[in-house]
Design an enzyme around this catalytic site. Structure first.
Site, PDB file in Angstrom:
ATOM      1  CG  HIS A   1      -1.713  -1.228   1.404  1.00 24.85           C
ATOM      2  ND1 HIS A   1      -2.669  -1.607   0.502  1.00 24.85           N
ATOM      3  CD2 HIS A   1      -1.680  -2.208   2.349  1.00 24.85           C
ATOM      4  CE1 HIS A   1      -3.208  -2.749   0.895  1.00 24.85           C
ATOM      5  NE2 HIS A   1      -2.625  -3.137   2.005  1.00 24.85           N
TER       6      HIS A   1
ATOM      7  CG  HIS B   1       2.951   5.444   6.737  1.00 28.11           C
ATOM      8  ND1 HIS B   1       2.811   5.354   8.117  1.00 28.11           N
ATOM      9  CD2 HIS B   1       1.786   5.949   6.267  1.00 28.11           C
ATOM     10  CE1 HIS B   1       1.604   5.753   8.448  1.00 28.11           C
ATOM     11  NE2 HIS B   1       0.961   6.141   7.357  1.00 28.11           N
TER      12      HIS B   1
ATOM     13  CG  HIS C   1      -1.184   8.223   3.177  1.00 29.94           C
ATOM     14  ND1 HIS C   1      -1.907   7.049   3.153  1.00 29.94           N
ATOM     15  CD2 HIS C   1      -0.686   8.340   4.440  1.00 29.94           C
ATOM     16  CE1 HIS C   1      -1.878   6.501   4.361  1.00 29.94           C
ATOM     17  NE2 HIS C   1      -1.132   7.250   5.159  1.00 29.94           N
TER      18      HIS C   1
ATOM     19  CD  GLU D   1      -4.367   8.922   4.405  1.00 27.26           C
ATOM     20  OE1 GLU D   1      -3.976   8.714   5.568  1.00 27.26           O
ATOM     21  OE2 GLU D   1      -4.956   8.055   3.738  1.00 27.26           O
TER      22      GLU D   1
ATOM     23  CG  HIS E   1       0.355   9.844   8.206  1.00 26.97           C
ATOM     24  ND1 HIS E   1      -0.626   9.099   7.569  1.00 26.97           N
ATOM     25  CD2 HIS E   1      -0.057  11.133   8.160  1.00 26.97           C
ATOM     26  CE1 HIS E   1      -1.597   9.913   7.172  1.00 26.97           C
ATOM     27  NE2 HIS E   1      -1.274  11.151   7.526  1.00 26.97           N
TER      28      HIS E   1
ATOM     29  CB  THR F   1      -5.976   7.116   7.244  1.00 21.89           C
ATOM     30  OG1 THR F   1      -4.638   6.703   6.884  1.00 21.89           O
ATOM     31  CG2 THR F   1      -5.923   8.347   8.134  1.00 21.89           C
TER      32      THR F   1
HETATM   33  C1  LIG Z   1      -4.508  -4.032  14.859  1.00 19.42           C
HETATM   34  O1  LIG Z   1      -3.820  -2.869  15.189  1.00 19.42           O
HETATM   35  C2  LIG Z   1      -3.098  -2.290  14.219  1.00 19.42           C
HETATM   36  C3  LIG Z   1      -2.520  -1.101  14.531  1.00 19.42           C
HETATM   37  C4  LIG Z   1      -1.755  -0.430  13.608  1.00 19.42           C
HETATM   38  C5  LIG Z   1      -1.550  -0.932  12.352  1.00 19.42           C
HETATM   39  N1  LIG Z   1      -0.766  -0.234  11.432  1.00 19.42           N
HETATM   40  C6  LIG Z   1      -0.963  -0.424   9.997  1.00 19.42           C
HETATM   41  C7  LIG Z   1      -1.921   0.624   9.452  1.00 19.42           C
HETATM   42  O2  LIG Z   1      -1.815   0.601   8.045  1.00 19.42           O
HETATM   43  C8  LIG Z   1      -1.599   2.015   9.915  1.00 19.42           C
HETATM   44  C9  LIG Z   1      -2.161   3.215   9.378  1.00 19.42           C
HETATM   45  C10 LIG Z   1      -1.710   4.358   9.953  1.00 19.42           C
HETATM   46  S1  LIG Z   1      -2.113   5.984   9.599  1.00 19.42           S
HETATM   47  N2  LIG Z   1      -2.216   6.165   8.025  1.00 19.42           N
HETATM   48  O3  LIG Z   1      -1.020   6.776  10.124  1.00 19.42           O
HETATM   49  O4  LIG Z   1      -3.383   6.253  10.186  1.00 19.42           O
HETATM   50  S2  LIG Z   1      -0.580   3.955  11.165  1.00 19.42           S
HETATM   51  C11 LIG Z   1      -0.708   2.265  10.921  1.00 19.42           C
HETATM   52  S3  LIG Z   1       0.107   1.088  11.766  1.00 19.42           S
HETATM   53  O5  LIG Z   1       1.393   0.849  11.285  1.00 19.42           O
HETATM   54  O6  LIG Z   1       0.022   1.465  13.111  1.00 19.42           O
HETATM   55  C12 LIG Z   1      -2.125  -2.129  12.007  1.00 19.42           C
HETATM   56  C13 LIG Z   1      -2.914  -2.821  12.944  1.00 19.42           C
HETATM   57 ZN   LIG Z   2      -0.783   7.116   7.138  1.00 27.98          ZN
END
Ligand SMILES: COc1ccc(N2C[C@H](O)c3cc(S(N)(=O)=O)sc3S2(=O)=O)cc1
Ligand SMILES: [Zn+2]
Length: 262
Positions: A65, A94, A96, A106, A119, A201
């Site tokens: 992604h 990371h 977007h 976003e 982010h 997000t």
């Molecule tokens: C089940 O709990 C979970 C907690 C966190 C995550 N992550 C993957 C997500 O893609 C994600 C998206 C983020 S954003 N765009 O900053 O809002 S931060 C983030 S993550 O690496 O924390 C996965 C499962």
């Molecule tokens: Zn993000």
């Protein structure tokens, strides 16, 4: 389960089918309507402070992604501002982006999208024992959002990321960034921000994020964004470029949107 993504068949409009939280009342991103942002005096009092270490050999991976740099920094601290008395620690960063530079962020500001959004993801180490545990609580994560504007000067820190992308063209690939990365350099010089309670997000869209979105964008070049769009969403042969990976704004509802002009 069918893989979520950003296409009409697996994108933001259908996430709630697979990930119920995506249909919640404190989802992110949101459109930041500057006229309703309230400048909250006690945000000014408790200054938002951050301290990061410079690290080399950080692992960058193609998540399918986008790219994500794993940066667990036990020595980092984000505190103050909307974060109460808790200390948050950097976990990863990371970004977007969109198919063209007319879109990609976003969060939007009075309906205006930026060319991308970085982010910096932190978790509450005062209250929780692990990142995964923190992500299950309403004050578990704090994410700093930084908008990208397209300009003529390439961003040196982003260039360190861009220079590794050819090695992680396909989903699941990872490599170490040889250069020293200092997350502080990603932040704009002006430290005014908006803040509100929201979510991840992307799926699972956990409603566990205190969002802090800087008002001032940083500048990247079109070429740097073009390189982001060359990443593949697939793990091999087939080439489906990651040309857009942003979720559109979600309803703010009756959430407070506060601002701090640091
Ligand atoms: C089940 O709990 C979970 C907690 C966190 C995550 N992550 C993957 C997500 O893609 C994600 C998206 C983020 S954003 N765009 O900053 O809002 S931060 C983030 S993550 O690496 O924390 C996965 C499962
Ligand atoms: Zn993000």
């Amino acid at each position: 389960a069918a893989e979520w993504g950003y296409s009409p068949t697996n994108g933001p409009d259908v996430w709630a089918r697979l990930f119920p939280q995506a249909g919640g009342a404190r989802q992110s991103p949101v459109d930041i309507c500057t006229s309703i942002a309230s400048s909250d005096s006690n945000l000014e009092m408790k200054k938002l402070t951050f301290a990061y270490e410079s690290q080399s050999d950080l692992r960058i991976l193609n998540t399918g992604h986008g790219w994500k740099v794993e940066a667990p920094q036990s020595g980092s601290r984000l505190e103050g501002g909307p974060l109460g008395e808790d200390i948050y620690q950097l976990e990863q960063f990371h970004c977007h982006w969109g198919e063209t530079s007319a879109e990609g962020s976003e969060h939007t500001v009075d309906g205006r999208a930026y060319a991308g959004e970085l982010h910096l993801v932190h978790w509450n180490t005062t209250k929780y024992q692990s990142f995964a545990e923190a992500a299950q609580h309403p004050d578990g994560l704090a994410v700093l959002g930084v908008f990208f504007d397209v300009g003529n000067e390439s961003n040196d820190e982003i260039e360190k990321i861009v220079s590794t992308l050819s090695e992680i063209k396909f989903k699941g690939q990872f490599t170490d960034i040889p250069d020293v990365i200092d997350p502080t350099t990603f932040l704009p010089s002006g430290l005014g921000y908006w803040t509100y309670l929201g979510s991840l997000t992307t799926p699972p869209c956990n409603e566990c994020v205190i969002w802090i979105v800087y008002k001032e964008p940083i500048t990247v070049t079109e070429e740097q964004l073009v390189q982001f769009r060359c990443l593949s969403a697939c793990s091999g042969e087939a080439e489906e470029f990651i040309v857009k990976n942003y979720r559109p704004p979600q309803p703010l509802g009756n959430r407070a949107l506060r601002e701090c002009n640091a």
